[in-house]
Design a protein around this motif. Structure first.
Motif, PDB file in Angstrom:
ATOM      1  N   ALA A   5      81.501   8.505  25.216  1.00 41.77           N
ATOM      2  CA  ALA A   5      81.859   7.179  26.030  1.00 41.77           C
ATOM      3  C   ALA A   5      82.018   7.106  27.445  1.00 41.77           C
ATOM      4  CB  ALA A   5      83.308   6.510  25.449  1.00 41.77           C
ATOM      5  N   PHE A   6      81.770   8.570  28.017  1.00 41.68           N
ATOM      6  CA  PHE A   6      82.085   8.916  29.259  1.00 41.68           C
ATOM      7  C   PHE A   6      80.650   9.203  30.106  1.00 41.68           C
ATOM      8  CE2 PHE A   6      86.286   9.966  27.779  1.00 41.68           C
ATOM      9  CZ  PHE A   6      87.140   9.391  28.921  1.00 41.68           C
ATOM     10  N   LEU A  23      82.348  17.515  36.340  1.00 37.77           N
ATOM     11  CA  LEU A  23      83.178  16.445  36.436  1.00 37.77           C
ATOM     12  C   LEU A  23      83.796  16.778  35.008  1.00 37.77           C
ATOM     13  CD1 LEU A  23      80.517  15.109  37.998  1.00 37.77           C
ATOM     14  CD2 LEU A  23      81.478  12.946  36.979  1.00 37.77           C
ATOM     15  N   SER A  24      84.972  16.227  34.922  1.00 37.82           N
ATOM     16  CA  SER A  24      85.703  16.417  33.808  1.00 37.82           C
ATOM     17  C   SER A  24      86.534  14.870  33.350  1.00 37.82           C
ATOM     18  CB  SER A  24      86.885  17.393  33.984  1.00 37.82           C
ATOM     19  OG  SER A  24      88.101  17.147  34.973  1.00 37.82           O
ATOM     20  N   HIS A  25      86.581  14.832  32.108  1.00 38.49           N
ATOM     21  CA  HIS A  25      87.481  13.712  31.832  1.00 38.49           C
ATOM     22  C   HIS A  25      88.398  13.731  30.493  1.00 38.49           C
ATOM     23  CE1 HIS A  25      84.022  14.085  28.881  1.00 38.49           C
ATOM     24  NE2 HIS A  25      84.793  13.858  28.278  1.00 38.49           N
ATOM     25  N   GLY A  26      89.187  12.777  30.312  1.00 38.73           N
ATOM     26  CA  GLY A  26      90.081  12.875  28.969  1.00 38.73           C
ATOM     27  C   GLY A  26      90.633  11.635  29.012  1.00 38.73           C
ATOM     28  N   TRP A  34      90.644   8.945  32.106  1.00 31.66           N
ATOM     29  CA  TRP A  34      90.511   9.429  33.484  1.00 31.66           C
ATOM     30  C   TRP A  34      89.171  10.357  33.495  1.00 31.66           C
ATOM     31  CZ3 TRP A  34      90.189  14.653  33.841  1.00 31.66           C
ATOM     32  CH2 TRP A  34      90.738  15.465  32.876  1.00 31.66           C
ATOM     33  N   VAL A  35      88.533  10.305  34.922  1.00 31.17           N
ATOM     34  CA  VAL A  35      87.567  10.911  35.287  1.00 31.17           C
ATOM     35  C   VAL A  35      87.894  11.426  36.372  1.00 31.17           C
ATOM     36  CG1 VAL A  35      85.006  11.072  35.759  1.00 31.17           C
ATOM     37  CG2 VAL A  35      85.749   9.466  33.948  1.00 31.17           C
ATOM     38  N   LYS A  36      87.433  12.995  36.617  1.00 31.01           N
ATOM     39  CA  LYS A  36      87.827  13.678  37.759  1.00 31.01           C
ATOM     40  C   LYS A  36      86.710  14.590  38.169  1.00 31.01           C
ATOM     41  CE  LYS A  36      91.060  17.407  38.935  1.00 31.01           C
ATOM     42  NZ  LYS A  36      92.061  18.383  38.481  1.00 31.01           N
ATOM     43  N   PHE A  37      86.518  14.491  39.483  1.00 33.50           N
ATOM     44  CA  PHE A  37      85.488  14.873  40.288  1.00 33.50           C
ATOM     45  C   PHE A  37      85.644  15.506  41.668  1.00 33.50           C
ATOM     46  CE2 PHE A  37      85.428  10.369  40.403  1.00 33.50           C
ATOM     47  CZ  PHE A  37      85.326  10.190  41.935  1.00 33.50           C
ATOM     48  N   THR A  38      84.739  16.130  42.263  1.00 33.57           N
ATOM     49  CA  THR A  38      84.961  16.411  43.779  1.00 33.57           C
ATOM     50  C   THR A  38      84.100  15.529  44.681  1.00 33.57           C
ATOM     51  OG1 THR A  38      83.516  18.405  43.666  1.00 33.57           O
ATOM     52  CG2 THR A  38      85.939  18.830  43.394  1.00 33.57           C
ATOM     53  N   ILE A  39      84.392  15.467  45.822  1.00 31.86           N
ATOM     54  CA  ILE A  39      83.322  15.003  46.900  1.00 31.86           C
ATOM     55  C   ILE A  39      83.324  16.041  48.046  1.00 31.86           C
ATOM     56  CG2 ILE A  39      83.113  13.122  48.335  1.00 31.86           C
ATOM     57  CD1 ILE A  39      84.658  11.356  46.690  1.00 31.86           C
TER      58      ILE A  39
END
Length: 125
Positions: A5-6, A23-26, A34-39
């Motif tokens: 789904a992500f 990227l990580s998600h949960g 949620w989706v987590k990432f860096t910029i």
């Protein structure tokens, strides 16, 4: 919700200037996700990316807001280090029926197009 789904959201996010893997998600048992990432803060487009995501995900419409929040997250800087290595960004969704793929479509329809073409992004001078 399974990991597939992500996929469309993560593929789209990785096209945005300054966002790169991993990227990580949960998701929780009640369907929130949620989706987590860096910029990359050294990328010349980083603040435009933050502004675009903040506008679309937090305040696209005052009357009909998306069920999302875009915000920075960090472990304690005094224990770990500065933003170059430890500042992350998260998209959180509180509506179990609003799937990650829907967010990808909202972003794609409202961000510079094509999103990975930096000539479409305006730099603050």
């Amino acid at each position: 919700m399974d990991n597939r789904a992500f996929k469309s959201l993560e593929v789209f996010l990785q096209k945005i200037p300054g966002i790169s893997p991993p990227l990580s998600h949960g998701y929780s048992s009640d369907g929130q996700w949620w989706v987590k990432f860096t910029i990359d803060i050294d990328n010349p487009y980083s603040w435009q990316v933050v502004q675009e995501l903040g506008h679309i995900l937090n305040y696209l419409s005052l009357n009909e807001r998306l069920p999302t929040v875009f915000k920075p997250v960090s472990p304690p800087p005094y224990l770990n280090g500065g933003p170059r290595d430890f500042l992350s960004w998260v998209i959180e969704c509180s509506d179990k029926d609003f799937k990650p793929g829907a967010i990808a479509k909202w972003l794609e329809g409202r961000m510079p197009q094509p999103v990975d073409d930096t000539t479409q992004w305006e730099l603050d001078e």
